[in-house]
Design a protein around this motif. Structure first.
Motif, PDB file in Angstrom:
ATOM      1  N   UNK A 570      47.943  -0.338  54.965  1.00 11.45           N
ATOM      2  CA  UNK A 570      47.252   0.737  55.683  1.00 11.45           C
ATOM      3  C   UNK A 570      47.870   2.083  55.318  1.00 11.45           C
ATOM      4  N   UNK A 571      47.017   3.037  54.962  1.00 11.92           N
ATOM      5  CA  UNK A 571      47.490   4.345  54.517  1.00 11.92           C
ATOM      6  C   UNK A 571      46.589   5.450  55.072  1.00 11.92           C
ATOM      7  N   UNK A 572      47.048   6.694  54.896  1.00 11.44           N
ATOM      8  CA  UNK A 572      46.191   7.831  55.223  1.00 11.44           C
ATOM      9  C   UNK A 572      46.299   8.865  54.106  1.00 11.44           C
ATOM     10  N   UNK A 573      45.210   9.591  53.888  1.00  8.27           N
ATOM     11  CA  UNK A 573      45.110  10.583  52.815  1.00  8.27           C
ATOM     12  C   UNK A 573      44.788  11.935  53.429  1.00  8.27           C
ATOM     13  N   UNK A 574      45.495  12.955  52.996  1.00 12.98           N
ATOM     14  CA  UNK A 574      45.234  14.321  53.466  1.00 12.98           C
ATOM     15  C   UNK A 574      43.975  14.829  52.759  1.00 12.98           C
ATOM     16  N   UNK A 581      45.107  16.893  44.452  1.00  9.92           N
ATOM     17  CA  UNK A 581      46.299  16.081  44.246  1.00  9.92           C
ATOM     18  C   UNK A 581      46.033  14.874  43.358  1.00  9.92           C
ATOM     19  N   UNK A 582      44.869  14.245  43.515  1.00 10.33           N
ATOM     20  CA  UNK A 582      44.612  12.971  42.848  1.00 10.33           C
ATOM     21  C   UNK A 582      43.797  13.087  41.557  1.00 10.33           C
ATOM     22  N   UNK A 583      43.324  14.271  41.216  1.00  8.17           N
ATOM     23  CA  UNK A 583      42.428  14.369  40.062  1.00  8.17           C
ATOM     24  C   UNK A 583      43.124  14.040  38.746  1.00  8.17           C
ATOM     25  N   UNK A 584      44.452  14.185  38.699  1.00  8.57           N
ATOM     26  CA  UNK A 584      45.179  13.890  37.470  1.00  8.57           C
ATOM     27  C   UNK A 584      45.962  12.583  37.549  1.00  8.57           C
ATOM     28  N   UNK A 585      45.720  11.801  38.593  1.00  5.08           N
ATOM     29  CA  UNK A 585      46.420  10.522  38.738  1.00  5.08           C
ATOM     30  C   UNK A 585      45.741   9.479  37.857  1.00  5.08           C
TER      31      UNK A 585
END
Length: 711
Positions: A570-574, A581-585
């Protein structure tokens, strides 16, 4: 009676001598009285300050860094610590008078309101306070606690002074020019460090330069590290880091250019700086290589974690509350969190003090290695108090009350299920997590269970995740991977706005409910499967007529099914920051812009599939009942939950193409072959119909003949 002249002269002489001695003694007595005045004029006396009250505390901490000791005059440990604190204060003020940091005390009996406000739960409690700054770097007139004296570090005057130096180096802008605390290591010193013949952990920087080049740069020269910009940067970081870890580790630098054979044997890269922590031999493992970015906060965090865990500190049931947000009961309401969350995970080597052996404790170095590789805030301790076992049982009972939020569906505590999932011999591993009623227990039933390191390591790796953690780009590779073993695992992510703290607290409360409820339902389901497997085993044994066959069936092992790989994290994302933040992951294909705060997406751990609708086809939101139904549908594989392909370009009326996209090249090849065959069949069918219409009707072989009949 008459006195002779000689007698008179003798009396007179003795009187003069006595008077001179009296004057001399008087002068000697006056000298000591004058010496302090002379000393005070040359060296002002350091005054030891009185304790602070609420007003003085707020005024002082709003202006500068202050290390504060909260104590009680009735506390035995506080009384024993008092002379150490005073000694540290006097030495620090004498040796570092220009440091803009202070040491003060608060008597929690006299200033109970202040101690209540600062949530002081034990004594002595040493906290570091700093002024709160606004976005422009200006003081706001408020202060906050930013750090505490490291747990596990001996509270000696020397270590307190080292900690003050660290704090000043890290938090005061005027400390940039502090000289490095790292020491140059010669070959003899380096060999002792490598062998673990040291009293303290020693963090060593191996530089591909010579001592002469190092000294040139140290003295302000610019030509020391010619054409080596990465070495210049690493040295700048190293010099500052050495002052930030004074209280927990020694630091030293070694010149590989002067000692190439030593560095070669240690397999040190000869072209780039490399950093290695060496521990005392008594820890059980000596060398740990740092392989992350050369960045001061990352390196300090890594060193601090290794120092704390390598102490193998014994913690009591009460002591657990001092190192984490431990709880035995959760209220059915949001918790007012302080962000960012610490998300502490506590790994306990739980043992019986009367029966533990050195062979049992041989697993500690292996645990240390495993936890040091973990990206999470994991802390290792030893524990022996039976109260911890009782707390685990209490947590299980209170978990049932916590998940009974739905009046239409109530759960009952099952003591047999609880024992089946927590029963173990000692030593064993118990894992506790911040604000969680779930205790992960490594079930050990024989000595070899704790000595099979691969098995223990797998348990740690599966249990290292916090109850609900902040999903960041740095942690994404640990939540998602393409391993075949994790294909049945799921990740539940809820979108939050960390600027809206009250709403985020509410979102995490709902996430906590479903995390606890799913844990219980999963164990319940697995336990029922175990009982069924056992029953099937006995039924097969009854069918056998031969004694050997009966024994063979009874010996068939029934696996503990709750160790299977269909776990849910279980996680949460801002959400406001997620797209950037995630576009280059690498491998991240989910578009956060498609979701709003409060939306939920369930992803497979191999990052192949995702579900963002409930069983009715509506958008999946952070409601425990809907998430529970969707999760159980996915795990039961009943096809009620609509599965989508991560990164698929299709949607809407073309959503059926997800099945094609799922098989990659072969899927598209099969799709186009199928389309070709269909079109080919339709084309041939059409040609057949056309031919049939255009062909002449005839009852004979040559068909009908329309010409006139002739005789």
């Amino acid at each position: 009676m008459r006195l002779s002249v000689i007698s008179l002269l003798a009396i007179f002489a003795s009187t003069v001598v006595c008077d001179e001695q009296a004057v001399a003694e008087q002068q000697q007595q006056q000298v000591p009285d004058q010496q302090p005045e002379q000393i005070e004029q040359s060296e002002p006396k350091i005054e030891y300050p009185s304790t602070m009250g609420l007003k003085e505390f707020d005024k002082l901490t709003n202006e500068k860094l202050v290390l504060v000791e909260f104590f009680s005059p009735y506390c035995h440990h506080c009384k024993a610590f008092a002379p150490v604190w005073k000694e540290a204060y006097l030495k620090f003020k004498e040796n570092y008078p220009d440091y803009n940091i202070d040491m003060r005390q608060v008597n929690c009996v006299e200033s109970g309101d202040l101690c209540d406000r600062e949530h002081i739960d034990f004594y002595p409690n040493i906290l570091l306070y700093a002024p709160v700054l606004d976005k422009n770097g200006d003081k706001t007139g408020k202060s906050k606690s930013i750090d505490s004296f490291p747990r596990g570090v001996d509270r000696s005057s020397e270590n307190i002074i080292k900690y003050l130096q660290e704090a000043y180096s890290e938090y005061d802008s005027g400390a940039i020019g502090m000289p490095s605390s790292s020491k140059l290591l010669d070959i003899d010193s380096m060999l002792r460090v490598i062998d673990g013949d040291i009293d303290n952990p020693t963090f060593v920087a191996f530089f591909p330069v010579s001592e002469k080049e190092w000294e040139i740069v140290d003295n302000g020269g610019k030509a020391g590290f010619t054409n080596q910009p990465e070495v210049v940067h690493a040295k700048q970081i190293w010099d500052r880091l050495s002052n930030k870890i004074l209280s927990i580790s020694d630091t030293g630098h070694f010149m590989c250019k002067d000692n190439p054979s030593v560095c070669e044997k240690l397999k040190i890269n000869k072209n780039y700086p490399q950093f290695v922590m060496f521990l005392p031999r008594s820890i059980g493992v000596v060398r740990f290589d740092y392989d992350d970015f050369v960045e001061i906060n990352r390196m300090k965090k890594w060193v601090t974690k290794l120092f704390q865990n390598s102490r193998y500190e014994v913690v009591s049931a009460r002591g657990i509350t001092e190192v984490m947000e431990f709880t035995k009961v959760l209220a059915n309401q949001p918790i007012p969190y302080v962000y960012p969350l610490q998300s502490k995970v506590l790994v306990l080597f739980f043992y019986d003090v009367d029966n533990v052996t050195p062979e049992d404790e041989a697993i500690l170095p292996h645990l240390l290695k495993t936890l040091q590789d973990s990206p999470f805030n994991v802390e290792l301790h030893k524990a022996k108090h039976k109260k911890i076992e009782e707390n685990v049982i209490t947590m299980g009972k209170n978990l049932i009350d916590y998940i009974n939020y739905d009046e239409t569906e109530k759960y009952q505590y099952d003591q047999v299920l609880s024992l089946a999932t927590t029963l173990t011999s000692k030593p064993t591993i118990i894992i506790l997590k911040d604000n969680s009623l779930i205790a992960n227990v490594y079930q050990s039933f024989a000595p070899e269970d704790m000595r099979t390191y691969d098995k223990v390591e797998k348990f740690i790796q599966q249990s290292q995740y916090p109850l609900y953690g902040h999903l960041t780009p740095e942690l994404a590779p640990y939540y998602f991977d393409k391993s075949e073993a994790n294909k049945d695992d799921l990740v539940v992510a809820v979108f939050v706005d960390l600027e809206n703290l009250k709403d985020t607290d509410s979102q995490l409360y709902h996430l906590s409910l479903i995390a606890h409820e799913y844990h219980y339902l999963q164990q319940q389901q697995y336990y029922e499967q175990v009982l069924k497997s056992r029953q099937d085993k006995f039924e097969k044994a009854k069918e056998q007529t031969e004694a050997l066959e009966v024994l063979k069936e009874l010996r068939e092992q029934v696996p503990h099914l709750w160790t299977k790989n269909d776990r849910v994290l279980f996680t949460f994302i801002d959400q406001p920051k997620a797209f950037k933040q995630f576009r280059n992951v690498k491998g991240w294909k989910l578009n956060p812009r498609n979701y709003q705060v409060g939306d939920v997406v369930i992803l497979s751990k191999d990052n192949t599939y995702y579900w963002d609708t409930d069983l009715e086809g509506n958008k999946l939101t952070n409601q425990p009942k809907n998430i529970k139904k969707t999760l159980l549908s996915i795990l039961n594989k009943d096809n009620q939950a609509h599965r989508k392909i991560v990164g698929s370009p299709y949607g809407g009326i073309l959503s059926f193409m997800d099945y094609v996209h799922d098989y990659g090249f072969l899927g598209y090849l099969g799709f186009f072959i199928t389309i070709y065959l269909i079109l080919f069949a339709l084309f041939n069918a059409r040609r057949f119909r056309i031919r049939k219409r255009s062909s002449p009707n005839s009852s004979g072989i040559l068909g009908n003949f329309d010409g006139a009949k002739k005789d």
